[in-house]
Design an enzyme around this catalytic site. Structure first.
Site, mmCIF file in Angstrom:
data_model
loop_
_atom_site.group_PDB
_atom_site.id
_atom_site.type_symbol
_atom_site.label_atom_id
_atom_site.label_comp_id
_atom_site.label_asym_id
_atom_site.label_seq_id
_atom_site.Cartn_x
_atom_site.Cartn_y
_atom_site.Cartn_z
ATOM 1 N N PRO A 74 2.364 -26.407 18.041
ATOM 2 C CA PRO A 74 2.319 -27.257 16.843
ATOM 3 C C PRO A 74 2.736 -26.527 15.570
ATOM 4 O O PRO A 74 2.288 -25.417 15.298
ATOM 5 C CB PRO A 74 0.846 -27.690 16.778
ATOM 6 C CG PRO A 74 0.105 -26.671 17.579
ATOM 7 C CD PRO A 74 1.037 -26.247 18.660
ATOM 8 N N SER A 103 1.877 -31.546 15.613
ATOM 9 C CA SER A 103 0.789 -31.229 14.690
ATOM 10 C C SER A 103 0.264 -32.488 14.017
ATOM 11 O O SER A 103 1.029 -33.416 13.715
ATOM 12 C CB SER A 103 1.288 -30.247 13.625
ATOM 13 O OG SER A 103 0.326 -30.075 12.606
ATOM 14 N N GLN A 124 -1.811 -31.992 18.654
ATOM 15 C CA GLN A 124 -2.752 -31.017 18.086
ATOM 16 C C GLN A 124 -3.543 -31.727 17.002
ATOM 17 O O GLN A 124 -2.974 -32.434 16.169
ATOM 18 C CB GLN A 124 -1.992 -29.820 17.501
ATOM 19 C CG GLN A 124 -2.856 -28.822 16.749
ATOM 20 C CD GLN A 124 -3.006 -29.176 15.279
ATOM 21 O OE1 GLN A 124 -2.190 -29.899 14.714
ATOM 22 N NE2 GLN A 124 -4.083 -28.708 14.671
ATOM 23 N N TYR A 126 -6.445 -31.671 13.835
ATOM 24 C CA TYR A 126 -7.416 -31.176 12.865
ATOM 25 C C TYR A 126 -8.390 -32.321 12.623
ATOM 26 O O TYR A 126 -7.965 -33.460 12.389
ATOM 27 C CB TYR A 126 -6.748 -30.823 11.538
ATOM 28 C CG TYR A 126 -5.795 -29.666 11.586
ATOM 29 C CD1 TYR A 126 -6.240 -28.379 11.870
ATOM 30 C CD2 TYR A 126 -4.445 -29.845 11.319
ATOM 31 C CE1 TYR A 126 -5.372 -27.311 11.901
ATOM 32 C CE2 TYR A 126 -3.569 -28.776 11.344
ATOM 33 C CZ TYR A 126 -4.038 -27.506 11.631
ATOM 34 O OH TYR A 126 -3.162 -26.455 11.652
ATOM 35 N N THR A 153 -7.384 -27.313 17.305
ATOM 36 C CA THR A 153 -7.263 -26.028 16.615
ATOM 37 C C THR A 153 -8.593 -25.675 15.971
ATOM 38 O O THR A 153 -9.113 -26.437 15.158
ATOM 39 C CB THR A 153 -6.160 -26.095 15.543
ATOM 40 O OG1 THR A 153 -4.902 -26.291 16.191
ATOM 41 C CG2 THR A 153 -6.102 -24.811 14.736
ATOM 42 N N LYS A 209 -7.392 -24.414 21.074
ATOM 43 C CA LYS A 209 -6.393 -23.474 20.556
ATOM 44 C C LYS A 209 -7.023 -22.584 19.479
ATOM 45 O O LYS A 209 -7.595 -23.083 18.514
ATOM 46 C CB LYS A 209 -5.202 -24.244 19.974
ATOM 47 C CG LYS A 209 -4.148 -23.387 19.310
ATOM 48 C CD LYS A 209 -3.008 -24.252 18.811
ATOM 49 C CE LYS A 209 -1.951 -23.437 18.084
ATOM 50 N NZ LYS A 209 -2.417 -22.981 16.754
ATOM 51 N N SER A 231 -4.390 -17.833 20.643
ATOM 52 C CA SER A 231 -3.579 -17.947 19.434
ATOM 53 C C SER A 231 -4.307 -17.346 18.246
ATOM 54 O O SER A 231 -5.529 -17.428 18.145
ATOM 55 C CB SER A 231 -3.278 -19.430 19.159
ATOM 56 O OG SER A 231 -2.713 -19.608 17.880
ATOM 57 N N HIS A 233 -2.879 -18.217 15.193
ATOM 58 C CA HIS A 233 -2.227 -19.088 14.208
ATOM 59 C C HIS A 233 -1.040 -18.393 13.560
ATOM 60 O O HIS A 233 -0.695 -18.657 12.395
ATOM 61 C CB HIS A 233 -3.220 -19.548 13.134
ATOM 62 C CG HIS A 233 -3.031 -20.981 12.716
ATOM 63 N ND1 HIS A 233 -3.724 -22.014 13.303
ATOM 64 C CD2 HIS A 233 -2.225 -21.556 11.792
ATOM 65 C CE1 HIS A 233 -3.353 -23.155 12.744
ATOM 66 N NE2 HIS A 233 -2.436 -22.899 11.833
ATOM 67 N N ARG A 236 -1.013 -16.750 10.005
ATOM 68 C CA ARG A 236 -0.860 -17.560 8.790
ATOM 69 C C ARG A 236 -2.191 -17.880 8.115
ATOM 70 O O ARG A 236 -2.212 -18.296 6.956
ATOM 71 C CB ARG A 236 -0.147 -18.878 9.135
ATOM 72 C CG ARG A 236 1.288 -18.706 9.581
ATOM 73 C CD ARG A 236 1.857 -20.010 10.099
ATOM 74 N NE ARG A 236 1.766 -21.085 9.126
ATOM 75 C CZ ARG A 236 2.600 -21.253 8.095
ATOM 76 N NH1 ARG A 236 3.578 -20.383 7.914
ATOM 77 N NH2 ARG A 236 2.455 -22.262 7.265
#
Length: 248
Positions: A74, A103, A124, A126, A153, A209, A231, A233, A236
């Site tokens: 994503p 994403s 993915q 949030y 995530t 993730k 992961s 990320h 970032r």
């Protein structure tokens, strides 16, 4: 050679602030650089005299037969890079015969991406702040659009952090809306209760993730995760954590 030149070529056509947001990492960027360096430290032991004309790169991932063990993970706000945004990436991934992960922070709707690609797709997610009904609606939209799994995530609660992008005064163009998210922001305090919420809301397999430790991965499996995505990320969000390939 062409693959290694892609970032250099992209910098020529993407505005400097947007390119910094895409390509740069958090703080000192140690984790971003370590992700690359850790791969460079891995050497390959070739299996010669196999009697085969070429290697078989196909693999199966959660029931999907893929042409090679490389997937599109994503990435939000792909409209910063190209007018086709997530639709273009989904189309290209399908043509390559592998898996696309969309994403939540996309510039394209879940439904439009589904229409653009006949290949396997994951969403993915949030979670939205103080809005479980809104999050549940996203999960159900993914189901209805034919997505095959949900990727949760666990290591990010805001857009990627980049000192370089901030120094350039980067801000998202008003025309590039995050069309699947609403206006309430992302849930900043996550727990295993949120994992249970996702599992109770959707029948799709759940991928967690952001796992970087065996203990977290083990608990995720016990909590019903169908898979783990190791992961950090891309360096970032949090600098100083180890490279994903190292902990894998």
């Amino acid at each position: 050679k062409q693959i290694f030149n892609l970032e250099e070529e992209a910098a020529k056509v993407i505005p400097a602030g947007a390119f910094a947001f895409i390509a740069r990492g958090a703080e000192k960027e140690w984790t971003l650089k370590e992700n690359i360096a850790a791969f460079d430290r891995i050497s390959l032991l070739p299996g010669y005299l196999s009697g085969k004309p070429q290697p078989d790169l196909t693999t199966t991932l959660l029931g999907h037969r893929l042409s090679l063990p490389v997937i599109t993970t994503p990435m939000g706000a792909q409209g910063l890079a190209h007018i086709s945004a997530e639709k273009g990436t989904a189309e290209g991934t399908a043509e390559a015969g592998t898996l696309f992960t969309m994403s939540t922070a996309a510039n394209t709707t879940i439904e439009d991406v589904a229409a653009a690609s006949k290949g396997p797709k994951r969403l993915q997610i949030y979670l939205l702040e103080n809005d479980r009904p809104g999050s549940a609606k996203l999960l159900r939209r993914a189901e209805a659009a034919g997505f095959s799994a949900i990727v949760f995530t666990i290591d990010a609660f805001a857009r990627g952090s980049s000192d370089a992008a901030e120094a350039l005064g980067f801000s998202f163009p008003p025309s590039l809306r995050l069309v699947n998210m609403g206006t309430g922001g992302l849930k900043k305090s996550l727990s295993w209760d949120d994992v249970s919420f996702i599992r109770d809301t959707t029948k799709l397999p759940l991928v967690i993730k952001g796992a970087l430790t065996p203990a977290l991965a083990e608990r995720a499996v016990k909590a019903g995760a169908a898979a783990i995505q190791v992961s950090n990320h891309g360096g970032r969000q949090l600098d100083g954590v180890p490279a994903s390939i190292s902990v894998l």
